[in-house]
Write a protein that holds these residues in place. Structure first.
Motif, short mmCIF file in Angstrom:
data_model
loop_
_atom_site.label_atom_id
_atom_site.label_comp_id
_atom_site.label_asym_id
_atom_site.label_seq_id
_atom_site.Cartn_x
_atom_site.Cartn_y
_atom_site.Cartn_z
N PHE A 71 8.46 -2.86 -7.80
CA PHE A 71 7.70 -2.55 -6.59
C PHE A 71 7.54 -3.82 -5.77
CE2 PHE A 71 4.14 -3.37 -9.64
CZ PHE A 71 3.51 -4.42 -8.98
N PRO A 72 7.39 -3.69 -4.44
CA PRO A 72 7.25 -4.88 -3.59
C PRO A 72 5.83 -5.45 -3.67
CG PRO A 72 7.20 -2.90 -2.25
CD PRO A 72 7.46 -2.44 -3.65
N SER A 85 0.80 -1.23 0.00
CA SER A 85 0.00 0.00 0.00
C SER A 85 0.83 1.28 0.00
CB SER A 85 -0.95 0.00 1.21
OG SER A 85 -0.22 -0.09 2.41
N ARG A 86 2.01 1.27 0.62
CA ARG A 86 2.82 2.49 0.69
C ARG A 86 3.68 2.68 -0.55
NH1 ARG A 86 6.94 5.31 3.59
NH2 ARG A 86 8.26 3.47 3.87
N ALA A 87 3.80 1.63 -1.38
CA ALA A 87 4.73 1.67 -2.50
C ALA A 87 4.41 2.74 -3.55
CB ALA A 87 4.82 0.30 -3.15
N PRO A 88 3.12 2.98 -3.90
CA PRO A 88 2.87 4.00 -4.94
C PRO A 88 3.40 5.38 -4.61
CG PRO A 88 0.92 2.64 -4.62
CD PRO A 88 1.89 2.27 -3.53
N ASP A 89 3.54 5.69 -3.31
CA ASP A 89 4.08 7.00 -2.93
C ASP A 89 5.61 7.05 -3.04
OD1 ASP A 89 1.54 7.88 -2.32
OD2 ASP A 89 1.66 7.23 -0.23
N ILE A 90 6.22 5.88 -3.20
CA ILE A 90 7.69 5.81 -3.18
C ILE A 90 8.26 5.45 -4.54
CG2 ILE A 90 9.66 4.59 -2.15
CD1 ILE A 90 7.94 4.13 0.33
N PHE A 121 11.51 2.99 1.79
CA PHE A 121 10.98 1.87 2.55
C PHE A 121 11.82 1.64 3.80
CE2 PHE A 121 9.50 0.54 -1.76
CZ PHE A 121 8.14 0.52 -1.47
N THR A 122 11.16 1.18 4.85
CA THR A 122 11.90 0.78 6.04
C THR A 122 12.47 -0.62 5.82
OG1 THR A 122 9.98 -0.26 7.10
CG2 THR A 122 10.30 2.12 7.47
N HIS A 123 13.41 -0.98 6.64
CA HIS A 123 14.04 -2.30 6.52
C HIS A 123 13.01 -3.41 6.69
CE1 HIS A 123 16.87 -5.60 6.99
NE2 HIS A 123 16.31 -5.89 8.16
N ASN A 124 12.12 -3.27 7.66
CA ASN A 124 11.12 -4.30 7.93
C ASN A 124 10.14 -4.47 6.78
OD1 ASN A 124 12.17 -4.98 10.41
ND2 ASN A 124 10.90 -3.51 11.53
N GLU A 125 9.88 -3.38 6.03
CA GLU A 125 8.91 -3.45 4.94
C GLU A 125 9.42 -4.30 3.77
OE1 GLU A 125 6.23 0.55 4.75
OE2 GLU A 125 8.38 0.85 4.47
N VAL A 126 10.72 -4.35 3.57
CA VAL A 126 11.24 -5.02 2.38
C VAL A 126 12.21 -6.16 2.67
CG1 VAL A 126 11.00 -2.95 0.95
CG2 VAL A 126 13.13 -3.32 2.20
N LYS A 127 12.45 -6.46 3.94
CA LYS A 127 13.47 -7.48 4.25
C LYS A 127 13.10 -8.85 3.69
CE LYS A 127 11.75 -8.71 8.86
NZ LYS A 127 12.11 -8.87 10.29
N ASP A 128 11.80 -9.18 3.67
CA ASP A 128 11.37 -10.47 3.14
C ASP A 128 10.50 -10.32 1.89
OD1 ASP A 128 12.59 -11.91 5.26
OD2 ASP A 128 10.90 -11.42 6.57
N ALA A 129 10.56 -9.16 1.26
CA ALA A 129 9.63 -8.88 0.15
C ALA A 129 10.08 -9.55 -1.14
CB ALA A 129 9.52 -7.38 -0.07
#
Length: 400
Positions: free
Chosen positions: A98-99, A74-79, A188-196
């Motif tokens: 994108f994730p 959900s936060r990806a389109p802003d980034i 992105f924060t580390h937690n948002e993409v660490k396992d993406a």
């Protein structure tokens, strides 16, 4: 769908290698919600996803539509920066990504509830803004579908920095402009993409025998359709010739009865029908002029443009409502040929030297010649007829 499945099988994509076939329009949204549901149901979050295909096949448009769908976090389109959508081949120079959202059971349930709710809403109950957007999509295509989001990023309330000193000034001073606050780039924060897992948009595969390689950017914009194609059908007798701009030519050399030729190409490209005895004169006189339109630029332009080369084609008709084959004029479009049962046709098709001319049997859209209006008196042309718009995920007027 059957035609595409058969083409995939001939190319070696069958069995486990071919999971599904989806007919979608990333531009109008048609079929996109179904594609997202299928991806989440079968692929889930098992690995990275790559969008592959030839240049100008719509990968970047598909990437941008998936970016604003439930397939993306959900936060990806802003980034994430949107992919560059351009008519010029090879414009996606970097691997944009994108994730992918993790489709948990709870998220799948919420998504299905949203889709059910939207499917029961009649078009006349949409807000004025939604209606305006829907009408824009209908102008671009006659198969339409809205792409929504179930999970929205929560936005914090905006904080206003107030400094009274910046608003004060003496009578001797001019008012000062407030300094613009530097906006930090969102990450992105580390937690948002660490396992993406990620969805990638890749550079297109450039086809060596593609006519687009011979064209200028202005010409490419005319050749690549920006809206849904409205088929143009013509009835030709033996001894007649059909031109698609100056990029393709089909001569009807031999046959007993008239045949129907349905042009599937950008509606900005002109189609002209003439006699076999006048065809060469028309080409010499009107190439690079407004009459044939593409290429454009007069005699100097044509000096650098390759001549048309021919290929003889023999076809046997199967009925007055079903096309027997498509003649693909490189990437300029194709012409579906419909003829009487058992009627043998000898055709000669031309495309620029160095480009591909293919005969597709069976045709992709066998009944395309039936989508036409009345015959225009005194001409070989039929009036065009755009199919009515269909919105797949709204309640239709007939079902109320």
């Amino acid at each position: 769908r059957q035609r595409v499945a058969a083409a995939c099988a001939r190319a070696g994509l069958r069995g486990a290698a071919l999971v599904d076939i989806r007919l979608v329009s990333a531009k109008t949204g048609y079929g996109m919600e179904g594609l997202v549901s299928r991806l989440q149901r079968s692929w889930k979050c098992a690995g990275d996803v790559y969008l592959l295909g030839a240049t100008n096949s719509g990968k970047s448009t598909l990437f941008n539509t998936l970016l604003r769908s439930d397939y993306c976090k959900s936060r990806a389109p802003d980034i994430i920066d949107r992919a560059t959508v351009s008519p010029w081949p090879g414009t996606t120079l970097n691997l944009l990504k994108f994730p992918i959202i993790n489709p948990t059971c709870d998220r799948i349930f919420q998504r299905q509830e949203r889709l059910k709710e939207e499917a029961t809403k009649p078009e006349d109950q949409l807000s004025s803004e939604e209606k305006k957007y829907l009408n824009q999509l209908k102008k671009q295509g006659y198969l339409v579908g809205e792409v929504g989001r179930t999970f929205q990023q929560q936005k914090s309330s905006a904080e206003i920095d107030f400094d009274p000193d910046t608003l004060s000034y003496s009578m001797d001073e001019k008012p000062r402009d407030l300094p613009k606050k530097h906006e930090e780039r969102k990450e992105f924060t580390h937690n948002e993409v660490k396992d993406a897992w990620w969805c990638f948009d890749t550079p297109g595969i450039v086809k060596e025998d593609c006519v687009l390689n011979l064209l200028t950017e202005e010409e490419v914009k005319l050749v690549l359709p920006s809206r849904a194609i409205v088929p143009r059908t013509f009835i030709l007798k033996p001894g007649m010739v059909l031109f698609l701009a100056a990029l393709g030519r089909i001569d009807y050399l031999e046959g007993e009865k008239p045949a129907w030729f349905s042009v599937l190409a950008s509606n900005l490209l002109p189609v002209h029908v003439t006699t076999l005895s006048n065809a060469d004169t028309v080409y010499r006189k009107h190439t690079a002029q407004e009459f044939l339109k593409v290429p454009m630029g007069g005699e100097e332009r044509m000096k650098a443009f390759p001549p048309l080369v021919s290929q003889d084609i023999t076809l046997k008709g199967i009925g007055t409502t079903e096309a027997v084959a498509d003649i693909k004029l490189c990437s300029a479009g194709w012409v579906a040929v419909t003829a009487h049962v058992e009627e043998e046709l000898l055709l000669r098709a031309y495309t620029p030297k160095g480009t591909a001319l293919l005969v597709r049997e069976p045709p992709l859209l066998p009944y395309i010649s039936t989508i036409r209006g009345a015959r225009i008196p005194g001409t070989p042309a039929y009036r065009t007829k755009k199919p009515p718009s269909f919105v797949e995920n709204l309640k239709s007027a007939g079902s109320r």
